[in-house]
Scaffold this motif. Structure first.
Motif, mmCIF file in Angstrom:
data_model
loop_
_atom_site.group_PDB
_atom_site.id
_atom_site.type_symbol
_atom_site.label_atom_id
_atom_site.label_comp_id
_atom_site.label_asym_id
_atom_site.label_seq_id
_atom_site.Cartn_x
_atom_site.Cartn_y
_atom_site.Cartn_z
ATOM 1 N N HIS A 13 12.802 14.727 4.391
ATOM 2 C CA HIS A 13 11.619 15.279 3.735
ATOM 3 C C HIS A 13 10.588 14.165 3.561
ATOM 4 C CE1 HIS A 13 13.855 13.639 0.289
ATOM 5 N NE2 HIS A 13 12.681 13.522 -0.300
ATOM 6 N N ARG A 14 9.331 14.585 3.393
ATOM 7 C CA ARG A 14 8.238 13.627 3.228
ATOM 8 C C ARG A 14 8.268 13.028 1.834
ATOM 9 N NH1 ARG A 14 3.461 14.434 6.905
ATOM 10 N NH2 ARG A 14 4.193 15.922 8.426
ATOM 11 N N ILE A 30 0.849 -1.191 0.000
ATOM 12 C CA ILE A 30 0.000 0.000 0.000
ATOM 13 C C ILE A 30 0.885 1.242 0.000
ATOM 14 C CG2 ILE A 30 -1.974 -1.093 1.135
ATOM 15 C CD1 ILE A 30 -1.039 0.140 3.747
ATOM 16 N N ALA A 31 0.377 2.318 -0.584
ATOM 17 C CA ALA A 31 1.121 3.585 -0.587
ATOM 18 C C ALA A 31 1.199 4.089 0.854
ATOM 19 C CB ALA A 31 0.436 4.596 -1.477
ATOM 20 N N THR A 32 2.412 4.342 1.317
ATOM 21 C CA THR A 32 2.647 4.718 2.710
ATOM 22 C C THR A 32 3.454 6.006 2.768
ATOM 23 O OG1 THR A 32 2.757 2.359 3.230
ATOM 24 C CG2 THR A 32 3.577 3.873 4.899
ATOM 25 N N LYS A 33 3.039 6.932 3.646
ATOM 26 C CA LYS A 33 3.793 8.171 3.848
ATOM 27 C C LYS A 33 5.044 7.855 4.662
ATOM 28 C CE LYS A 33 -0.340 11.016 3.966
ATOM 29 N NZ LYS A 33 -1.178 11.891 4.799
ATOM 30 N N ILE A 34 6.182 8.389 4.211
ATOM 31 C CA ILE A 34 7.446 8.178 4.922
ATOM 32 C C ILE A 34 8.210 9.489 5.026
ATOM 33 C CG2 ILE A 34 7.667 5.789 4.126
ATOM 34 C CD1 ILE A 34 9.916 6.843 2.206
ATOM 35 N N TRP A 35 9.228 9.499 5.877
ATOM 36 C CA TRP A 35 10.229 10.561 5.951
ATOM 37 C C TRP A 35 11.501 9.958 5.390
ATOM 38 C CZ3 TRP A 35 9.585 15.577 7.390
ATOM 39 C CH2 TRP A 35 8.391 15.911 8.026
ATOM 40 N N LYS A 36 12.114 10.604 4.403
ATOM 41 C CA LYS A 36 13.299 10.108 3.717
ATOM 42 C C LYS A 36 14.429 11.112 3.895
ATOM 43 C CE LYS A 36 14.585 8.689 -0.938
ATOM 44 N NZ LYS A 36 14.104 8.550 -2.313
ATOM 45 N N CYS A 37 15.638 10.606 4.148
ATOM 46 C CA CYS A 37 16.802 11.475 4.335
ATOM 47 C C CYS A 37 17.124 12.207 3.030
ATOM 48 C CB CYS A 37 18.008 10.649 4.791
ATOM 49 S SG CYS A 37 19.448 11.664 5.178
ATOM 50 N N LYS A 38 17.430 13.515 3.120
ATOM 51 C CA LYS A 38 17.768 14.318 1.945
ATOM 52 C C LYS A 38 19.178 14.038 1.440
ATOM 53 C CE LYS A 38 14.697 18.244 2.667
ATOM 54 N NZ LYS A 38 14.620 19.699 2.819
ATOM 55 N N GLN A 61 11.877 16.541 11.086
ATOM 56 C CA GLN A 61 12.574 15.285 11.340
ATOM 57 C C GLN A 61 14.076 15.414 11.102
ATOM 58 O OE1 GLN A 61 11.054 12.376 12.445
ATOM 59 N NE2 GLN A 61 9.382 13.814 12.718
ATOM 60 N N ALA A 62 14.854 14.719 11.921
ATOM 61 C CA ALA A 62 16.296 14.594 11.719
ATOM 62 C C ALA A 62 16.570 13.122 11.446
ATOM 63 C CB ALA A 62 17.055 15.054 12.954
ATOM 64 N N CYS A 63 17.460 12.857 10.508
ATOM 65 C CA CYS A 63 17.797 11.487 10.119
ATOM 66 C C CYS A 63 18.361 10.726 11.324
ATOM 67 C CB CYS A 63 18.797 11.508 8.975
ATOM 68 S SG CYS A 63 19.359 9.865 8.505
ATOM 69 N N TRP A 68 15.116 5.913 6.030
ATOM 70 C CA TRP A 68 13.743 6.393 5.924
ATOM 71 C C TRP A 68 12.958 5.831 7.106
ATOM 72 C CZ3 TRP A 68 9.973 2.677 5.500
ATOM 73 C CH2 TRP A 68 10.380 1.423 5.072
ATOM 74 N N VAL A 69 11.841 6.524 7.446
ATOM 75 C CA VAL A 69 11.009 6.147 8.588
ATOM 76 C C VAL A 69 9.554 6.289 8.180
ATOM 77 C CG1 VAL A 69 10.405 6.689 10.982
ATOM 78 C CG2 VAL A 69 12.744 7.033 10.193
ATOM 79 N N ARG A 70 8.725 5.323 8.538
ATOM 80 C CA ARG A 70 7.281 5.463 8.303
ATOM 81 C C ARG A 70 6.773 6.677 9.080
ATOM 82 N NH1 ARG A 70 4.135 0.591 6.770
ATOM 83 N NH2 ARG A 70 5.637 -1.064 6.347
ATOM 84 N N ASP A 71 5.885 7.429 8.463
ATOM 85 C CA ASP A 71 5.344 8.642 9.091
ATOM 86 C C ASP A 71 4.660 8.317 10.416
ATOM 87 O OD1 ASP A 71 4.763 11.493 9.019
ATOM 88 O OD2 ASP A 71 2.672 10.904 8.689
#
Length: 80
Positions: free
Chosen positions: A55-56, A19-27, A45-47, A34-37
């Protein structure tokens, strides 16, 4: 040929539904973190690996069942 189709159907059944999942991804392009929202802290967020900004984004991932933490049982008193 029939035997090959049987093996393919078994492989397809074992794949989890994505399923499409919102995450936070390192720039940082060199960092793969990456981390699940739903598991991230509120706000900016900090990596967790390189401590850089995140970023989202979206990623197709298997569904996760969130377990609800149960309240600890209260000890029974002698008078109850």
């Amino acid at each position: 040929m029939e035997r090959m189709n049987y093996k393919l159907s078994i492989i397809e059944e074992e794949k989890p539904k994505l399923i499409a999942t919102k995450i936070w991804k390192c720039k940082n392009a060199e960092c793969k973190a990456w981390v699940r929202d739903e598991f991230a802290n509120e706000g900016e967020q900090a990596c967790p690996i390189c401590k850089g900004p995140m970023h989202r984004s979206m990623r197709h991932l298997p569904a996760v069942q969130n377990k609800i933490k149960k309240a600890p049982k209260k000890p029974k008193s002698e008078w109850e």
